[in-house]
Design an enzyme around this catalytic site. Structure first.
Site, PDB file in Angstrom:
ATOM      1  N   HIS A 294       3.717   1.863  11.656  1.00  0.00           N
ATOM      2  CA  HIS A 294       2.565   1.694  12.551  1.00  0.00           C
ATOM      3  C   HIS A 294       2.408   2.821  13.559  1.00  0.00           C
ATOM      4  O   HIS A 294       1.421   2.869  14.288  1.00  0.00           O
ATOM      5  CB  HIS A 294       2.693   0.366  13.311  1.00  0.00           C
ATOM      6  CG  HIS A 294       2.898  -0.793  12.391  1.00  0.00           C
ATOM      7  ND1 HIS A 294       4.122  -1.401  12.199  1.00  0.00           N
ATOM      8  CD2 HIS A 294       2.042  -1.418  11.570  1.00  0.00           C
ATOM      9  CE1 HIS A 294       3.994  -2.358  11.303  1.00  0.00           C
ATOM     10  NE2 HIS A 294       2.758  -2.390  10.898  1.00  0.00           N
TER      11      HIS A 294
ATOM     12  N   CYS B 219       0.867  -1.183   0.000  1.00  0.00           N
ATOM     13  CA  CYS B 219       0.000   0.000   0.000  1.00  0.00           C
ATOM     14  C   CYS B 219       0.905   1.235   0.000  1.00  0.00           C
ATOM     15  O   CYS B 219       2.133   1.132   0.104  1.00  0.00           O
ATOM     16  CB  CYS B 219      -0.844  -0.009   1.272  1.00  0.00           C
ATOM     17  SG  CYS B 219       0.198  -0.014   2.751  1.00  0.00           S
TER      18      CYS B 219
ATOM     19  N   HIS C  71      -1.199  -4.799  19.314  1.00  0.00           N
ATOM     20  CA  HIS C  71      -0.699  -4.423  17.988  1.00  0.00           C
ATOM     21  C   HIS C  71       0.003  -3.065  18.094  1.00  0.00           C
ATOM     22  O   HIS C  71      -0.466  -2.167  18.802  1.00  0.00           O
ATOM     23  CB  HIS C  71      -1.857  -4.352  16.987  1.00  0.00           C
ATOM     24  CG  HIS C  71      -1.383  -4.154  15.569  1.00  0.00           C
ATOM     25  ND1 HIS C  71      -1.056  -2.910  15.070  1.00  0.00           N
ATOM     26  CD2 HIS C  71      -1.146  -5.025  14.565  1.00  0.00           C
ATOM     27  CE1 HIS C  71      -0.655  -3.033  13.817  1.00  0.00           C
ATOM     28  NE2 HIS C  71      -0.706  -4.314  13.483  1.00  0.00           N
TER      29      HIS C  71
ATOM     30  N   GLU D 242       0.184  -0.524  16.272  1.00  0.00           N
ATOM     31  CA  GLU D 242      -0.622   0.670  15.969  1.00  0.00           C
ATOM     32  C   GLU D 242      -1.545   1.015  17.136  1.00  0.00           C
ATOM     33  O   GLU D 242      -1.696   2.196  17.497  1.00  0.00           O
ATOM     34  CB  GLU D 242      -1.445   0.422  14.697  1.00  0.00           C
ATOM     35  CG  GLU D 242      -2.283   1.626  14.320  1.00  0.00           C
ATOM     36  CD  GLU D 242      -3.258   1.334  13.186  1.00  0.00           C
ATOM     37  OE1 GLU D 242      -2.904   0.572  12.265  1.00  0.00           O
ATOM     38  OE2 GLU D 242      -4.381   1.864  13.241  1.00  0.00           O
TER      39      GLU D 242
ATOM     40  N   HIS E 157       5.223  -5.084   8.910  1.00  0.00           N
ATOM     41  CA  HIS E 157       5.124  -6.445   9.422  1.00  0.00           C
ATOM     42  C   HIS E 157       5.269  -7.469   8.291  1.00  0.00           C
ATOM     43  O   HIS E 157       4.296  -8.091   7.851  1.00  0.00           O
ATOM     44  CB  HIS E 157       3.788  -6.645  10.152  1.00  0.00           C
ATOM     45  CG  HIS E 157       3.769  -6.005  11.504  1.00  0.00           C
ATOM     46  ND1 HIS E 157       2.627  -5.564  12.116  1.00  0.00           N
ATOM     47  CD2 HIS E 157       4.770  -5.733  12.383  1.00  0.00           C
ATOM     48  CE1 HIS E 157       2.910  -5.049  13.301  1.00  0.00           C
ATOM     49  NE2 HIS E 157       4.206  -5.126  13.472  1.00  0.00           N
TER      50      HIS E 157
ATOM     51  N   SER F 163       1.103  -9.772  10.569  1.00  0.00           N
ATOM     52  CA  SER F 163       0.541  -8.684   9.761  1.00  0.00           C
ATOM     53  C   SER F 163      -0.974  -8.692   9.911  1.00  0.00           C
ATOM     54  O   SER F 163      -1.648  -9.620   9.456  1.00  0.00           O
ATOM     55  CB  SER F 163       0.939  -8.876   8.291  1.00  0.00           C
ATOM     56  OG  SER F 163       0.069  -8.151   7.453  1.00  0.00           O
TER      57      SER F 163
END
Ligand code: SF4
Length: 328
Positions: free
Chosen positions: A74, A12, A124, A126, A41, A222
């Site tokens: 992240h 992305c 995670h 993020e 990841h 991921s």
């Protein structure tokens, strides 16, 4: 064997930017660079940079004072930035702008007196970073049942935000439950689940209906790759999340005539190419790429990369940004 290659898949815009940022940092400063957490990841990406001399750390305290430290795609909490500043580290922030957007929303809601329900996965990177923006104003939920257990009353000021890489369907179920319990709940102005996560899931949802198996290329840590594998499993009853085609288990192809191949947002395209080559060579596969949506999203390289280069008398990155390669 018939293989449908999903598009969009793979890198992305945020991953492209983070990888290019680290590539440029190595070009400008040499390889003695530190990265807080995995840059993205994906095992192949992390191994490539490790082989180039980059050191990945889980604690800022591991980074020698005065070194260059890059924050991964992240994002990080303000506390991590403070620790880095205390060690006089020269930091480069490769956080995806779509993650930064969620941080800004958290700050705004907290400042306006809302309590924020963050929909995401505990631990995670993020989620840890976002919660760090306003720790006393954010509660994490992972399931609709956890919404039922929230201690807030309907007349409190409540808002919700989401991690960027969730299952669209699961997030919607949790949001629905939140809206039932808190009819006045405030929401982000624009969807937090990012375009790349949504588009990759849409492609699998549309293509996997007639397939026997879904192969997702990506790493087990991921989040968006895991969500693609879960979706593939719901659609076909058989999905494999593997870093490379060699990890497919024995017998994966039994009775299989139609395979969907896709890749998580952090999985490089050469891993996809290897997989397709294997399927052609060993299964006489015919490959048909199907594009469900086009992507034209680009993010600029972080400004501090340019400033640091200039301060060291080095040539700064030329373009400032590079096009994300659509479904690559
Ligand atoms: S998956 Fe979405 S939020 Fe994550 S890096 Fe890519 S574009 Fe950004």
């Amino acid at each position: 064997m018939q293989v449908t290659l999903a598009n969009p898949r793979g890198f992305c815009a945020g991953v492209n930017m983070a990888i290019e940022c680290l590539d440029e940092a190595i070009r400008i400063f040499g390889s003695g660079i530190y990265v807080y957490h995995e840059i993205v990841h994906n095992r192949h990406v992390v191994d490539r940079f490790t082989d180039q001399g980059v050191t990945f750390v889980d604690h800022v305290e591991e980074v020698p004072e005065g070194s260059i430290l890059l924050f991964s795609a992240h994002g990080v909490s303000p506390e991590i930035r403070q620790v880095a500043a205390g060690r006089r580290l020269q930091t480069i922030d490769a956080t995806c702008p779509l993650v930064t957007k969620v941080h800004m929303e958290a700050l705004r809601f907290a400042r306006d007196g809302y309590h924020i329900v963050l929909i995401g996965h505990e631990g995670h990177d993020e989620v840890v970073g976002t919660m760090g923006e306003a720790p006393s104003s954010i509660t994490l939920v992972e399931t609709p049942e956890e919404v039922d257990a929230l201690p807030f009353s309907p007349d409190q000021q409540i808002a919700f935000l989401t991690q960027t890489t969730l299952s669209v369907d699961e997030a919607q179920a949790i949001i629905g439950r939140l809206e039932q319990r808190y009819p006045d709940i405030a929401s982000p102005p624009k969807e937090d689940i990012c375009y790349a996560t949504t588009n990759r899931q849409d492609a699998v949802r549309q293509l996997a209906e007639t397939a026997d198996v879904v192969i997702v290329l990506g790493s087990q840590n991921s989040s968006n790759s895991l969500r693609l594998a879960e979706l593939g499993n719901e659609q076909t009853g058989r999905a494999y999340l593997v870093d490379s085609v060699s990890e497919l288990p024995e017998g994966w192809d039994e009775g299989v005539q139609h395979v969907i191949v896709t890749a998580g947002a952090s999985a490089p395209e050469d891993v996809v190419a290897d997989c397709l080559q294997h399927l052609k060579t060993h299964h006489n596969a015919t490959i048909n790429e199907v594009t469900i949506s086009e992507e034209h999203v680009h993010f600029p390289l972080p400004r501090e990369l340019r400033h640091l280069a200039a301060s060291r008398g080095q040539t700064p990155p030329e373009t400032g940004w590079k096009p994300a390669s659509g479904g690559a």
